[in-house]
Design a protein around this motif. Structure first.
Motif, PDB file in Angstrom:
ATOM      1  N   PRO A 153       0.658  -1.301  -0.082  1.00 30.51           N
ATOM      2  CA  PRO A 153      -0.271   0.049  -0.231  1.00 30.51           C
ATOM      3  C   PRO A 153       0.538   0.972  -0.135  1.00 30.51           C
ATOM      4  CG  PRO A 153      -0.381  -1.033   2.084  1.00 30.51           C
ATOM      5  CD  PRO A 153       0.437  -1.923   1.176  1.00 30.51           C
ATOM      6  N   GLN A 154       0.448   2.233  -0.656  1.00 27.99           N
ATOM      7  CA  GLN A 154       1.497   3.710  -1.072  1.00 27.99           C
ATOM      8  C   GLN A 154       0.330   4.816  -0.904  1.00 27.99           C
ATOM      9  OE1 GLN A 154       0.582   1.857  -3.453  1.00 27.99           O
ATOM     10  NE2 GLN A 154      -0.988   3.067  -4.636  1.00 27.99           N
ATOM     11  N   GLY A 155      -0.830   4.480  -1.269  1.00 29.13           N
ATOM     12  CA  GLY A 155      -1.616   5.434  -1.412  1.00 29.13           C
ATOM     13  C   GLY A 155      -1.839   6.671   0.109  1.00 29.13           C
ATOM     14  N   PRO A 156      -1.825   6.184   1.486  1.00 27.21           N
ATOM     15  CA  PRO A 156      -1.995   7.128   2.553  1.00 27.21           C
ATOM     16  C   PRO A 156      -0.846   7.853   2.617  1.00 27.21           C
ATOM     17  CG  PRO A 156      -1.960   5.028   3.304  1.00 27.21           C
ATOM     18  CD  PRO A 156      -1.988   4.760   1.808  1.00 27.21           C
ATOM     19  N   ALA A 157       0.875   8.115   2.136  1.00 25.38           N
ATOM     20  CA  ALA A 157       1.562   8.713   1.242  1.00 25.38           C
ATOM     21  C   ALA A 157       1.187   9.741   0.861  1.00 25.38           C
ATOM     22  CB  ALA A 157       2.996   8.889   1.266  1.00 25.38           C
ATOM     23  N   LEU A 158       0.540  10.202  -0.856  1.00 31.09           N
ATOM     24  CA  LEU A 158       0.032  10.522  -1.264  1.00 31.09           C
ATOM     25  C   LEU A 158      -1.445  11.290  -0.967  1.00 31.09           C
ATOM     26  CD1 LEU A 158      -0.005   7.854  -4.417  1.00 31.09           C
ATOM     27  CD2 LEU A 158       1.939   9.771  -3.701  1.00 31.09           C
ATOM     28  N   ALA A 159      -2.335  10.856  -0.163  1.00 24.35           N
ATOM     29  CA  ALA A 159      -3.294  11.529  -0.032  1.00 24.35           C
ATOM     30  C   ALA A 159      -2.811  12.408   1.548  1.00 24.35           C
ATOM     31  CB  ALA A 159      -4.288  10.740   1.125  1.00 24.35           C
ATOM     32  N   LEU A 160      -1.754  12.088   2.199  1.00 21.98           N
ATOM     33  CA  LEU A 160      -0.880  13.601   3.042  1.00 21.98           C
ATOM     34  C   LEU A 160      -0.740  14.351   2.081  1.00 21.98           C
ATOM     35  CD1 LEU A 160      -0.315  13.879   5.929  1.00 21.98           C
ATOM     36  CD2 LEU A 160       2.022  12.433   5.377  1.00 21.98           C
ATOM     37  N   ALA A 161       0.413  13.909   1.363  1.00 24.17           N
ATOM     38  CA  ALA A 161       0.646  15.204   0.186  1.00 24.17           C
ATOM     39  C   ALA A 161       0.137  16.403   0.029  1.00 24.17           C
ATOM     40  CB  ALA A 161       1.430  14.869  -0.543  1.00 24.17           C
ATOM     41  N   ALA A 162      -1.553  15.059  -0.866  1.00 25.06           N
ATOM     42  CA  ALA A 162      -2.292  16.135  -1.365  1.00 25.06           C
ATOM     43  C   ALA A 162      -3.015  16.836  -0.336  1.00 25.06           C
ATOM     44  CB  ALA A 162      -3.177  15.308  -2.235  1.00 25.06           C
ATOM     45  N   ALA A 163      -3.466  16.342   0.326  1.00 27.34           N
ATOM     46  CA  ALA A 163      -4.042  17.020   1.979  1.00 27.34           C
ATOM     47  C   ALA A 163      -3.461  18.052   2.831  1.00 27.34           C
ATOM     48  CB  ALA A 163      -4.307  16.180   2.529  1.00 27.34           C
ATOM     49  N   ALA A 164      -1.969  17.913   2.501  1.00 20.66           N
ATOM     50  CA  ALA A 164      -1.384  19.611   3.386  1.00 20.66           C
ATOM     51  C   ALA A 164      -0.751  19.799   2.397  1.00 20.66           C
ATOM     52  CB  ALA A 164       0.020  18.546   3.147  1.00 20.66           C
ATOM     53  N   GLU A 165      -1.411  20.033   0.820  1.00 16.06           N
ATOM     54  CA  GLU A 165      -1.433  21.300   0.023  1.00 16.06           C
ATOM     55  C   GLU A 165      -2.640  22.353  -0.553  1.00 16.06           C
ATOM     56  OE1 GLU A 165       1.944  19.406  -3.276  1.00 16.06           O
ATOM     57  OE2 GLU A 165      -0.456  19.556  -4.087  1.00 16.06           O
ATOM     58  N   ALA A 166      -3.760  20.836  -0.409  1.00 16.00           N
ATOM     59  CA  ALA A 166      -4.579  21.516   0.174  1.00 16.00           C
ATOM     60  C   ALA A 166      -4.969  22.637   1.379  1.00 16.00           C
ATOM     61  CB  ALA A 166      -6.326  20.899  -0.006  1.00 16.00           C
ATOM     62  N   ALA A 167      -4.511  21.799   2.515  1.00 18.33           N
ATOM     63  CA  ALA A 167      -4.663  22.747   3.594  1.00 18.33           C
ATOM     64  C   ALA A 167      -4.424  23.709   3.200  1.00 18.33           C
ATOM     65  CB  ALA A 167      -4.530  21.910   4.892  1.00 18.33           C
ATOM     66  N   ALA A 168      -3.036  23.745   3.254  1.00 16.39           N
ATOM     67  CA  ALA A 168      -2.126  25.239   3.171  1.00 16.39           C
ATOM     68  C   ALA A 168      -2.937  26.434   2.167  1.00 16.39           C
ATOM     69  CB  ALA A 168      -0.808  25.115   2.355  1.00 16.39           C
ATOM     70  N   VAL A 169      -3.236  26.344   0.667  1.00 17.68           N
ATOM     71  CA  VAL A 169      -4.367  27.049   0.241  1.00 17.68           C
ATOM     72  C   VAL A 169      -5.514  27.579   1.187  1.00 17.68           C
ATOM     73  CG1 VAL A 169      -5.619  27.869  -1.886  1.00 17.68           C
ATOM     74  CG2 VAL A 169      -3.893  26.701  -1.761  1.00 17.68           C
ATOM     75  N   GLY A 170      -5.758  26.312   1.431  1.00 17.65           N
ATOM     76  CA  GLY A 170      -7.219  26.108   2.461  1.00 17.65           C
ATOM     77  C   GLY A 170      -7.249  27.499   4.118  1.00 17.65           C
ATOM     78  N   LEU A 171      -5.612  27.201   5.026  1.00 17.85           N
ATOM     79  CA  LEU A 171      -5.665  28.388   5.271  1.00 17.85           C
ATOM     80  C   LEU A 171      -5.259  29.612   5.250  1.00 17.85           C
ATOM     81  CD1 LEU A 171      -2.901  25.937   7.719  1.00 17.85           C
ATOM     82  CD2 LEU A 171      -5.595  26.371   8.588  1.00 17.85           C
ATOM     83  N   VAL A 172      -5.022  29.735   3.641  1.00 17.58           N
ATOM     84  CA  VAL A 172      -4.332  30.793   3.261  1.00 17.58           C
ATOM     85  C   VAL A 172      -6.327  31.522   3.275  1.00 17.58           C
ATOM     86  CG1 VAL A 172      -3.694  32.662   2.028  1.00 17.58           C
ATOM     87  CG2 VAL A 172      -2.275  30.855   2.708  1.00 17.58           C
ATOM     88  N   LEU A 173      -7.213  31.190   2.160  1.00 16.36           N
ATOM     89  CA  LEU A 173      -8.093  31.788   2.895  1.00 16.36           C
ATOM     90  C   LEU A 173      -9.036  31.962   3.845  1.00 16.36           C
ATOM     91  CD1 LEU A 173      -9.130  29.976  -0.890  1.00 16.36           C
ATOM     92  CD2 LEU A 173      -8.449  31.955  -0.841  1.00 16.36           C
ATOM     93  N   ALA A 174      -8.825  31.333   4.732  1.00 14.39           N
ATOM     94  CA  ALA A 174      -9.439  31.523   5.598  1.00 14.39           C
ATOM     95  C   ALA A 174      -9.418  32.357   7.121  1.00 14.39           C
ATOM     96  CB  ALA A 174      -9.388  29.927   6.788  1.00 14.39           C
ATOM     97  N   GLY A 175      -7.837  33.051   6.666  1.00 15.75           N
ATOM     98  CA  GLY A 175      -6.900  33.730   7.281  1.00 15.75           C
ATOM     99  C   GLY A 175      -7.601  34.882   6.381  1.00 15.75           C
ATOM    100  N   ARG A 176      -8.506  35.405   5.339  1.00 16.62           N
ATOM    101  CA  ARG A 176      -9.625  36.053   4.799  1.00 16.62           C
ATOM    102  C   ARG A 176     -10.263  36.735   5.889  1.00 16.62           C
ATOM    103  NH1 ARG A 176      -9.065  36.002  -0.960  1.00 16.62           N
ATOM    104  NH2 ARG A 176      -6.804  36.014  -1.660  1.00 16.62           N
ATOM    105  N   LEU A 177     -11.071  36.156   6.228  1.00 20.85           N
ATOM    106  CA  LEU A 177     -12.678  36.085   7.722  1.00 20.85           C
ATOM    107  C   LEU A 177     -11.836  36.738   8.125  1.00 20.85           C
ATOM    108  CD1 LEU A 177     -13.839  32.373   7.911  1.00 20.85           C
ATOM    109  CD2 LEU A 177     -14.349  34.189   6.519  1.00 20.85           C
ATOM    110  N   PRO A 178     -13.167  37.407   8.760  1.00 26.14           N
ATOM    111  CA  PRO A 178     -12.496  38.736  10.404  1.00 26.14           C
ATOM    112  C   PRO A 178     -12.121  37.793  11.693  1.00 26.14           C
ATOM    113  CG  PRO A 178     -14.950  38.959   9.054  1.00 26.14           C
ATOM    114  CD  PRO A 178     -14.406  37.704   8.915  1.00 26.14           C
ATOM    115  N   GLY A 179     -10.933  38.325  12.034  1.00 32.29           N
ATOM    116  CA  GLY A 179     -10.430  37.348  13.531  1.00 32.29           C
ATOM    117  C   GLY A 179      -9.378  36.601  13.250  1.00 32.29           C
ATOM    118  N   CYS A 180      -9.448  36.037  11.746  1.00 29.38           N
ATOM    119  CA  CYS A 180      -8.850  34.841  11.518  1.00 29.38           C
ATOM    120  C   CYS A 180      -7.440  34.982  10.558  1.00 29.38           C
ATOM    121  CB  CYS A 180     -10.101  33.746  10.749  1.00 29.38           C
ATOM    122  SG  CYS A 180     -10.841  33.010  11.359  1.00 29.38           S
TER     123      CYS A 180
END
Length: 443
Positions: free
Chosen positions: A364-391
Motif C-alpha cells: 500500500p502507498q495511497g496514504p502517503a499520496l493522500a497526506l501530501a495532497a491534503a497538506a497542499e490543499a490545507a495550505a491554500v485553505g488556510l490562506v483563504l480562511a485567514g481572510r475571515l474576520p479575526g482569523c
C-alpha cells in the motif's frame, strides 16, 4: 585354594549370575537401554530378568516403547521431551508450503511472511531462518511421479512494446506544451483541454504494461481509484498550485489562469513537462531494480545476504532516477524559459516513483499520496480562511513559509515528507524476499 573362598555356583557352567555381580549388571543395563530405545526384540523381558524359576507365574507383558508413544500421541498433542523432534510440528504446520517450494529460499520467505524470525529459529535449534528452511526442504517427502516443479520466474527483459509506451507520455506532453505556447485565447484553452485528455490516455497505456504495471488483483478497486485521484491532484497542483498560492497571498485570484508563465496566475509548465518526460526513466529504473533483485534472489544463500544486496541496489536506482529527473528539469526550464522548480519537482517525482514501485510489489502507498495532497490543499485553505474576520492567524504559518522560501516550499515540504515515509517503508519491505517472490504477470 590359592586364597580364594569357595563359593557355590561361582564359575560353574550354567549357573546364573547373582544380583550385584558385574556380568549380570552389565547385561541388565544393556537390555534396559535396548528396551527404552525400542530395539529389544520379543522375549527381551525374559532376557532382562534372567531365567524364571520353575513354576513361577509369568510376568505381565510390558508394552513396547513405540506402543506407549503411539497411545500417548493419540490422546492429543502435547509437549515432547528428551530427544523429541522440534522441527516435525513446524513441518506439518507448513507442509503445503514445503511441498510446493522449489528451493529452500522460497520456504524461508514463506516462514518469514508467517512471522518466523531468526530468534524463532533458534528455538528449533537452528542459527537462522534459512538454515531451518533447508532442513524443512530436505525432510518433506516428494513423490517421484509428481511432475517437476517449474523453475523460478526469470528476470524480466526489456521489450520494444513497453519501451515505446513509456516514451509516449513524454512525446504527447511535449506536443501539448508546444501547442499551448503557439496559441492564444480560446484556441489555447481547447488545445490544453484536448492535450490533457490525450496525455491521460497515453499515461494509462504506459502504466498498464511493462515494469510500472500493477498486478491484476494486487489492490482493491477503491484503493486504485483513490490513488489516481491523489496523483491527479498532485500533478494539477504542480501545474497551477504555486501560482494560485502566490495569487491568494496577494489578495487574488481575480480570474482563471491564461496558461502563460508570467500572467496574473502563473502556470508552471516546465516542471510538469519534466515529470511527464520522466515516465520513461521511471519505468527503466523500476525494470532495472526488479531484474537485479530477482537475480539476487536466485543467487542469495540467506535472507540477510539478500537484504544486504538489495538495499544498496534500491537506493542506487532511486538516486539514478533523481539524477535523470534533475537533468530533464534543467533542459525543460531552459527550453521554455521558465523556472525549473527543483525542490517541488524533485520531491514530487520521488514520491510518485516510490508509490508506483510499492504498488508494483503489492504494497500500500495511497496514504502517503493522500497526506501530501491534503497538506497542499490545507495550505491554500488556510490562506483563504485567514481572510475571515479575526482569523488572520490561520494564514500566518503559510505566509511565513512562502516569504522565507517561496511558494514552492509548500509542495516541497508536503511531498518531501511523504516521500521520506515511502522511502523508509521501501527500504524495509522491498529488501525482503516475500516482496520479490512473485510480482505479478510476466513482463
Amino acid at each position: 585354594m590359592n586364597g580364594v573362598q569357595d563359593d557355590p555356583g561361582h564359575g560353574r557352567p550354567g549357573a546364573p549370575d547373582r544380583p550385584g555381580r558385574p556380568g549380570a549388571a552389565g547385561a541388565r543395563d544393556t537390555r534396559s537401554q535396548e528396551w527404552l530405545l525400542g530395539t529389544a526384540d520379543a522375549g527381551s523381558e525374559d532376557a532382562l530378568s534372567g531365567s524364571r524359576p520353575p513354576g513361577s507365574a509369568a510376568a505381565p507383558e510390558r508394552p513396547s516403547t513405540r506402543t506407549v508413544w503411539e497411545s500417548a500421541g493419540s490422546r492429543g498433542p502435547g509437549p515432547r521431551r528428551g530427544a523429541a523432534d522440534p522441527v516435525k510440528a513446524l513441518m506439518h504446520r507448513h507442509r503445503a508450503l514445503c511441498e510446493q517450494a522449489v528451493d529452500p529460499l522460497e520456504i524461508a520467505a514463506g516462514l518469514e511472511a508467517h512471522g518466523v524470525t531468526d530468534r524463532t529459529a533458534a528455538r528449533f535449534r537452528h542459527r537462522d531462518v534459512f538454515s531451518l528452511a533447508e532442513e524443512l526442504y530436505a525432510r518433506v517427502p516428494r513423490d517421484g511421479d509428481r511432475p517437476p516443479r517449474p523453475e523460478p520466474a526469470p528476470a524480466p527483459r526489456a521489450r520494444a512494446d513497453w519501451v515505446l509506451l513509456t516514451l509516449l507520455p513524454g512525446a504527447v506532453g511535449a506536443a501539448v506544451a508546444v501547442g499551448v505556447r503557439l496559441t492564444e485565447g480560446r484556441p489555447r484553452l481547447l488545445t490544453a483541454a484536448a492535450g490533457v485528455l490525450v496525455l491521460a490516455l497515453a499515461a494509462g497505456l504506459a502504466l498498464r504494461g511493462g515494469p510500472l504495471a500493477v498486478p491484476g488483483r494486487a489492490v482493491a478497486r477503491p484503493a486504485v481509484t483513490g490513488t489516481r485521484v491523489w496523483t491527479c491532484w498532485l500533478l494539477a497542483y504542480a501545474l497551477f498550485g504555486n501560482g494560485l498560492l502566490r495569487t491568494v497571498l496577494d489578495g487574488g485570484p481575480d480570474g482563471l489562469p491564461t496558461g502563460a508563465a508570467h500572467g496574473p496566475w502563473p502556470v508552471a509548465t516546465a516542471p510538469v513537462l519534466a515529470l511527464v518526460l520522466a515516465c520513461a526513466p521511471a519505468a527503466w529504473s523500476t525494470h532495472l531494480f526488479t531484474a537485479a533483485a530477482r537475480r539476487r534472489l536466485a543467487a542469495s544463500r540467506g535472507l540477510a545476504e539478500f537484504a544486504g544486496a538489495v538495499q544498496p541496489l534500491l537506493l542506487g536506482t532511486f538516486a539514478l532516477y533523481l539524477g535523470v529527473l534533475t537533468t530533464l528539469l534543467a533542459v525543460c526550464g531552459a527550453a521554455l524559459g521558465e523556472s525549473a522548480g527543483y525542490p517541488e519537482a524533485l520531491t514530487l517525482g520521488a514520491l510518485l516513483l516510490l508509490a508506483r514501485l510499492l504498488a508494483v510489489h503489492r504494497l500500500p502507498q495511497g496514504p502517503a499520496l493522500a497526506l501530501a495532497a491534503a497538506a497542499e490543499a490545507a495550505a491554500v485553505g488556510l490562506v483563504l480562511a485567514g481572510r475571515l474576520p479575526g482569523c488572520a492567524f490561520l494564514a500566518s504559518p503559510v505566509d511565513a513559509l512562502a516569504q522565507a522560501w517561496g511558494a514552492g516550499a509548500v509542495p516541497a515540504l508536503a511531498c518531501g515528507t511523504a516521500a521520506l515515509a515511502l522511502l523508509f517503508r521501501a527500504t524495509r519491505t522491498l529488501t525482503r524476499a516475500p516482496a520479490h517472490a512473485s510480482t505479478g504477470e510476466p513482463q
